[in-house]
Write a protein that holds these residues in place. Structure first.
Motif, PDB file in Angstrom:
ATOM      1  N   LEU A  14     -24.739  41.761  35.285  1.00  0.00           N
ATOM      2  CA  LEU A  14     -25.973  41.814  35.211  1.00  0.00           C
ATOM      3  C   LEU A  14     -26.913  40.267  34.896  1.00  0.00           C
ATOM      4  N   LEU A  15     -25.673  39.386  34.508  1.00  0.00           N
ATOM      5  CA  LEU A  15     -26.887  37.833  35.119  1.00  0.00           C
ATOM      6  C   LEU A  15     -26.087  36.990  36.254  1.00  0.00           C
ATOM      7  N   THR A  16     -26.478  36.487  36.804  1.00  0.00           N
ATOM      8  CA  THR A  16     -26.802  35.460  37.409  1.00  0.00           C
ATOM      9  C   THR A  16     -26.919  34.282  36.916  1.00  0.00           C
ATOM     10  N   MET A  17     -26.044  32.967  37.569  1.00  0.00           N
ATOM     11  CA  MET A  17     -25.816  31.894  36.989  1.00  0.00           C
ATOM     12  C   MET A  17     -26.104  30.912  37.973  1.00  0.00           C
ATOM     13  N   GLU A  18     -27.436  30.021  37.394  1.00  0.00           N
ATOM     14  CA  GLU A  18     -27.523  28.176  38.346  1.00  0.00           C
ATOM     15  C   GLU A  18     -27.032  27.420  37.512  1.00  0.00           C
ATOM     16  N   VAL A  19     -26.433  26.539  38.275  1.00  0.00           N
ATOM     17  CA  VAL A  19     -26.258  24.694  37.596  1.00  0.00           C
ATOM     18  C   VAL A  19     -27.485  23.624  37.988  1.00  0.00           C
ATOM     19  N   ALA A  20     -28.279  23.305  36.450  1.00  0.00           N
ATOM     20  CA  ALA A  20     -29.630  23.185  36.397  1.00  0.00           C
ATOM     21  C   ALA A  20     -28.856  21.225  36.483  1.00  0.00           C
ATOM     22  N   TYR A  21     -28.820  20.496  37.788  1.00  0.00           N
ATOM     23  CA  TYR A  21     -28.277  19.266  37.281  1.00  0.00           C
ATOM     24  C   TYR A  21     -29.535  18.482  36.311  1.00  0.00           C
ATOM     25  N   GLN A  22     -28.230  18.094  35.377  1.00  0.00           N
ATOM     26  CA  GLN A  22     -30.354  16.725  34.754  1.00  0.00           C
ATOM     27  C   GLN A  22     -29.380  15.586  34.935  1.00  0.00           C
ATOM     28  N   GLU A  23     -30.815  14.403  35.156  1.00  0.00           N
ATOM     29  CA  GLU A  23     -30.128  12.959  34.650  1.00  0.00           C
ATOM     30  C   GLU A  23     -30.262  12.840  33.488  1.00  0.00           C
ATOM     31  N   ASP A  24     -29.433  11.415  32.255  1.00  0.00           N
ATOM     32  CA  ASP A  24     -29.232  11.266  31.187  1.00  0.00           C
ATOM     33  C   ASP A  24     -29.100  12.949  29.777  1.00  0.00           C
ATOM     34  N   ARG A  25     -28.728  13.509  30.948  1.00  0.00           N
ATOM     35  CA  ARG A  25     -28.824  14.770  30.157  1.00  0.00           C
ATOM     36  C   ARG A  25     -27.072  15.514  30.887  1.00  0.00           C
ATOM     37  N   PRO A  26     -26.899  16.351  29.775  1.00  0.00           N
ATOM     38  CA  PRO A  26     -25.711  16.978  30.263  1.00  0.00           C
ATOM     39  C   PRO A  26     -26.526  18.477  31.901  1.00  0.00           C
ATOM     40  N   ASN A  27     -25.610  18.822  32.271  1.00  0.00           N
ATOM     41  CA  ASN A  27     -26.031  19.661  33.394  1.00  0.00           C
ATOM     42  C   ASN A  27     -26.379  21.385  31.836  1.00  0.00           C
TER      43      ASN A  27
END
Lengths: 188, 188
Positions: B52-65
């Motif tokens: 029902l959902l799909t997931m995608e990782v948003a990589y971030q600097e200085d903060r947790p992904n």
DNA sequence: TAGGTCATGTAATAGGTTACATGATTGC
DNA sequence: GCAATCATGTAACCTATTACATGACCTA
């Protein structure tokens, strides 16, 4: 846990079995609390272990034996302690309002159907409260002769009726508002 | 489960992380539904497994992904299915009414203290609904530009206010009735 | 430097529902 | 013969809460 204290409360009126207690629940507090036998039995054992109840087996011919529970002094003390203990207002989860909140995802007529369905259910329930439920409570008062407590019991019924009426009013207003709304009809 | 469908509902407005969803809950439906992050995270994984959902990782600097979730066509279909599905009125457990029901076990003044405490809590909450909560909802409507859904959101707030007012009315009446009552004072 | 925000989770516990299991008696 | 009543429970499951764990950055 309120279940524990409701059991203590009823057993303070008189000793009973788990089966009897279930009837008490269904006849007098079902408009704001309910419990299954499968929850009542283990909870009674627990209360016994905690020393708040004692148990005695009543042997019967022709019928299964009964386990009759008696409240102890510790049980009475715990009941009174809980009754006096301050409490906040527990958050009431309203799944129906979740549907209304996201109602924009379905056609206006589908949402209205939901609201009308809830309306008729609440109307049925308020009628039951004002009729049969009130009658059973009245009989309960006469059977036990507890006029003083009868007043409190009546108050809980009044609370239920007020809540239901508030729902009915809101539903009727919501239906009118939504009916007079321009909304895309095609949602599949 | 309403939690699942509330998550689908919010994700249908736009893709978000679990953390974002928690803010959505707290800012717009906390008056009739709440959820902890510890409940949201596993539920999102479950919805993903169910397709029902799909997931995608948003990589971030200085903060947790961040794990950003997107609703799928199947998710939208499930949301609409649930919204249209008929439902009964779930029994509302009212631990406070249990206290009132067994109120005969404590002194009149102790019971009155309980009622007055509830009264002030409900009054506080209704003020919050009519003030800050309404304001935040209004900002939410402006931020999203969803005027149509804004109407539904407002309706859910109205429902909350009606419920609270019903409680307040009942509490005030109950207090008066109990005050004018002859009751033994000595209960320990 | 202490607490708040951002961001994810796991584990334990509590509370409740549903299904399953047993078995005799009574009433239709 | 079948369902309801009386009477007890267990087991699996679902939902939600609380506590615990990590770790960096930002603000007072």
């Amino acid at each position: 846990m309120s279940l524990k204290h409701a059991l203590l409360g009823f057993l303070n009126y008189g000793s009973m079995s788990g089966y009897d207690l279930k009837q008490c629940f269904d006849q007098s507090i079902q408009h704001f609390w309910s419990a299954n036998l499968s929850q009542i039995y283990p909870t009674l054992s627990q209360l016994e272990e905690e020393g708040l109840l004692t148990m005695e087996v009543a042997y019967q011919e022709d019928r299964p034996n009964r386990k009759v529970y008696h409240i102890t002094e510790a049980g009475r003390a715990e009941l009174r302690r809980w009754l006096r203990e301050p409490m906040e207002t527990p958050p009431q989860r309203q799944p129906f309002l979740v549907k209304v909140f996201f109602g924009g995802n379905i056609a206006k007529e589908d949402l209205l159907a939901q609201l009308r369905c809830q309306l008729s259910l609440h109307k049925e329930q308020v009628s039951a409260y004002q009729g049969p439920v009130r009658k059973v409570l009245q009989q309960y008062i006469e059977a036990t002769g507890l006029a003083q407590e009868g007043l409190f019991w009546g108050l809980t019924l009044e609370a239920g009726i007020k809540q239901k009426k508030a729902w009915i009013e809101w539903l009727e207003e919501a239906i009118v508002k939504i009916e007079s709304l321009d909304m895309p009809v095609t949602k599949d």
